[in-house]
Design an enzyme around this catalytic site. Sequence first.
Site, PDB file in Angstrom:
ATOM      1  N   CYS A   1       0.836  -1.210   0.000  1.00  0.00           N
ATOM      2  CA  CYS A   1       0.000   0.000   0.000  1.00  0.00           C
ATOM      3  C   CYS A   1       0.870   1.260   0.000  1.00  0.00           C
ATOM      4  O   CYS A   1       1.510   1.562  -0.998  1.00  0.00           O
ATOM      5  CB  CYS A   1      -0.960  -0.060   1.199  1.00  0.00           C
ATOM      6  SG  CYS A   1      -2.272   1.141   1.069  1.00  0.00           S
TER       7      CYS A   1
ATOM      8  N   HIS B   1      -3.710  -5.153   0.498  1.00  0.00           N
ATOM      9  CA  HIS B   1      -3.134  -5.683   1.745  1.00  0.00           C
ATOM     10  C   HIS B   1      -3.152  -7.211   1.755  1.00  0.00           C
ATOM     11  O   HIS B   1      -4.169  -7.812   2.104  1.00  0.00           O
ATOM     12  CB  HIS B   1      -3.922  -5.146   2.952  1.00  0.00           C
ATOM     13  CG  HIS B   1      -3.650  -3.708   3.204  1.00  0.00           C
ATOM     14  ND1 HIS B   1      -2.633  -3.271   4.021  1.00  0.00           N
ATOM     15  CD2 HIS B   1      -4.239  -2.595   2.709  1.00  0.00           C
ATOM     16  CE1 HIS B   1      -2.609  -1.947   4.034  1.00  0.00           C
ATOM     17  NE2 HIS B   1      -3.577  -1.514   3.241  1.00  0.00           N
TER      18      HIS B   1
ATOM     19  N   GLU C   1      -1.794  -9.084   3.835  1.00  0.00           N
ATOM     20  CA  GLU C   1      -1.718  -9.592   5.211  1.00  0.00           C
ATOM     21  C   GLU C   1      -3.088  -9.778   5.852  1.00  0.00           C
ATOM     22  O   GLU C   1      -3.204 -10.432   6.884  1.00  0.00           O
ATOM     23  CB  GLU C   1      -0.846  -8.660   6.080  1.00  0.00           C
ATOM     24  CG  GLU C   1      -1.413  -7.277   6.394  1.00  0.00           C
ATOM     25  CD  GLU C   1      -1.195  -6.240   5.307  1.00  0.00           C
ATOM     26  OE1 GLU C   1      -1.041  -6.618   4.134  1.00  0.00           O
ATOM     27  OE2 GLU C   1      -1.210  -5.036   5.621  1.00  0.00           O
TER      28      GLU C   1
ATOM     29  N   SER D   1       2.182 -14.486  39.037  1.00  0.00           N
ATOM     30  CA  SER D   1       0.777 -14.229  39.357  1.00  0.00           C
ATOM     31  C   SER D   1      -0.079 -15.468  39.103  1.00  0.00           C
ATOM     32  O   SER D   1      -1.212 -15.543  39.556  1.00  0.00           O
ATOM     33  CB  SER D   1       0.263 -13.075  38.500  1.00  0.00           C
ATOM     34  OG  SER D   1       0.144 -13.514  37.161  1.00  0.00           O
ATOM     35  N   GLY D   2       0.476 -16.404  38.326  1.00  0.00           N
ATOM     36  CA  GLY D   2      -0.324 -17.571  37.946  1.00  0.00           C
ATOM     37  C   GLY D   2      -0.997 -17.362  36.598  1.00  0.00           C
ATOM     38  O   GLY D   2      -1.591 -18.274  36.055  1.00  0.00           O
ATOM     39  N   GLY D   3      -0.894 -16.141  36.028  1.00  0.00           N
ATOM     40  CA  GLY D   3      -1.411 -15.878  34.684  1.00  0.00           C
ATOM     41  C   GLY D   3      -0.450 -16.461  33.639  1.00  0.00           C
ATOM     42  O   GLY D   3       0.638 -16.924  33.980  1.00  0.00           O
ATOM     43  N   VAL D   4      -0.877 -16.412  32.363  1.00  0.00           N
ATOM     44  CA  VAL D   4      -0.086 -17.062  31.309  1.00  0.00           C
ATOM     45  C   VAL D   4       1.343 -16.524  31.235  1.00  0.00           C
ATOM     46  O   VAL D   4       2.308 -17.292  31.248  1.00  0.00           O
ATOM     47  CB  VAL D   4      -0.720 -16.821  29.914  1.00  0.00           C
ATOM     48  CG1 VAL D   4      -0.048 -17.664  28.855  1.00  0.00           C
ATOM     49  CG2 VAL D   4      -2.192 -17.049  29.938  1.00  0.00           C
TER      50      VAL D   4
ATOM     51  N   SER E   1       3.429 -14.585  33.197  1.00  0.00           N
ATOM     52  CA  SER E   1       4.407 -14.791  34.270  1.00  0.00           C
ATOM     53  C   SER E   1       4.669 -16.285  34.471  1.00  0.00           C
ATOM     54  O   SER E   1       5.775 -16.682  34.833  1.00  0.00           O
ATOM     55  CB  SER E   1       3.972 -14.109  35.561  1.00  0.00           C
ATOM     56  OG  SER E   1       2.867 -14.751  36.134  1.00  0.00           O
ATOM     57  N   SER E   2       3.689 -17.135  34.192  1.00  0.00           N
ATOM     58  CA  SER E   2       3.904 -18.580  34.335  1.00  0.00           C
ATOM     59  C   SER E   2       4.913 -19.082  33.301  1.00  0.00           C
ATOM     60  O   SER E   2       5.786 -19.887  33.611  1.00  0.00           O
ATOM     61  CB  SER E   2       2.594 -19.344  34.141  1.00  0.00           C
ATOM     62  OG  SER E   2       1.676 -18.968  35.129  1.00  0.00           O
TER      63      SER E   2
END
Length: 519
Positions: free
Chosen positions: A86, A175, A177, A229-232, A234-235
């Site tokens: 583009c 585009h 993509e 934290s147990g979230g994706v 940081s785990s």
Amino acid sequence: MSLDLNLDKILIIDFGSQFTQLIVRRIRELGVFSQLISHKKIKNFQIKSNIKGIILSGGPLNVYQLNNKLFDNQILNLGIPILGICFGHQILSKFNGGKVRQSKYREFGLANIHKKNNSPLIKNFFNKKIKKVWMSHADHVSKLPKTFRVIAGSENSKFAIVESKNQKFFGVQFHPEVTHTENGKKIISNFIFLICKIKRNWSPKDQKMKLIKEVKEQVGTNKVICALSGGVDSSVVAQLLNKAIGKKLYCIFVNTGLLRKNEEIQVVKTFKKRLKINLIYVNAEKKFLNKLKNVSDPEKKRKIIGNLFIKIFEQYSKKIRNVKFLAQGTLYPDLIESRSVTGSQTSKIKSHHNVGGLPKRMKLKLIEPLKYLFKDEVRKLGLELNLNKDIIFRHPFPGPGLAIRMPGIITKEKINILKQADYYFIQSLKDYGLYHKIWQAYAALLPVKTVGVMGDNRTYEYLCLLRAITSEDGMTADFYEFKKSFSQMISNKIVNNIRGINRVVYDITSKPPSTIELE
Ligand code: XMP
């Protein structure tokens, strides 16, 4: 941290198109490392030999606004193959002697392009002579440079696909993509494999090996702390570092008392017992409740939680000697500054809580091993690292936790009620096979009591709000439409099982105008 991945790559120069991140993703999906850089930084960027191809993105500028400050055209003399998309296509034409003009008709949406000549760029792209592509432009190339030839054209864009005769420059007005362009990924794949001749080097396995090696080298004999934290994110960081440096990693997990039901038990079970990570578990439930007593202002709640979290984290990390690094789960989209092109800054809506404020005070060096990855890549890496699917595909959960799902003051009683409601809701989504169709779901407790009748008795209890949304990235969202049978079932389950709630409502606002969380 200066973890510049020393891999062969495709460099994408960002001129501010809303689709730029998609280009990076498409290339990575094809198994090749790609990196994004703002057009403003290209002057100071060292073009190294590991750049095998360059893509110039679309953008809201006009090519005639481009001066040396905005674009260093030296990049065109490096002999590296370049694909302009583009606006990028217009740049290539203009800087090679062609002309760009404002179009009579702006072209937005689907357009048919017709094949005129062959090119490696379109190998297996056209199965017939016509192809549907996605256009989004107001200017167009009106005269091709002498050294270029046309490969395909549309009614409004005569030069929809072009190439230079020495086949170093390629331009597409549409585009490739975006998924609306039929088979658009083929154009990108042809450019990177047939023209740039780059080899596949980007799979979760490659990333794992590479990142482990780099973290090992960087850390040496030092120690690293990580707020888990147990979230994706940081785990995955914790498990990656665990594989790389084992007992030199110390994870600190703070139980704020504002977590989901049994979350602290799951975190300790997974990280301490199963993965054998050095985990320091801090039960700070009382401290948080005390500090939050009688506070109902959302921003105050967020600030109190953020500050106390940092204080506790600092206090416990001081107990570990010789710590040099702090590991964080920063992701690639956090680093990308594509919005800076138009100079607009989004106004502050909520102060998000994370541990970003830590290093300055603690004088620790940062380790951000995920900083080149998108969320879905982080998830794949997590699987490769043998983390539980439950952790990897879990809905996002905000740092301040249940505090911001409980407008008004926070009490232990309300937290207990909310934990149960959230548990029933999330468990039912899982039981009915809906959990993974939804991007994020939660229960909230509103600071309103209403009258109900149960048996022969009058009740006067809290109102529970359920929210379930679909989204790509949390920036925009739409509410999920449940079947009546599910709504009925969950409303009964919550009211019948939880003392303290006698009414359930469902949030049907999208974002914008609402946000995902309530506070
Ligand atoms: P909003 O409410 O801003 O939420 O539409 C967008 C996404 O961000 C999450 N969120 C947070 N995450 N710390 C976090 O780590 C925070 O302070 C925070 N506030 C909101 C929210 O859950 C949603 O996924």
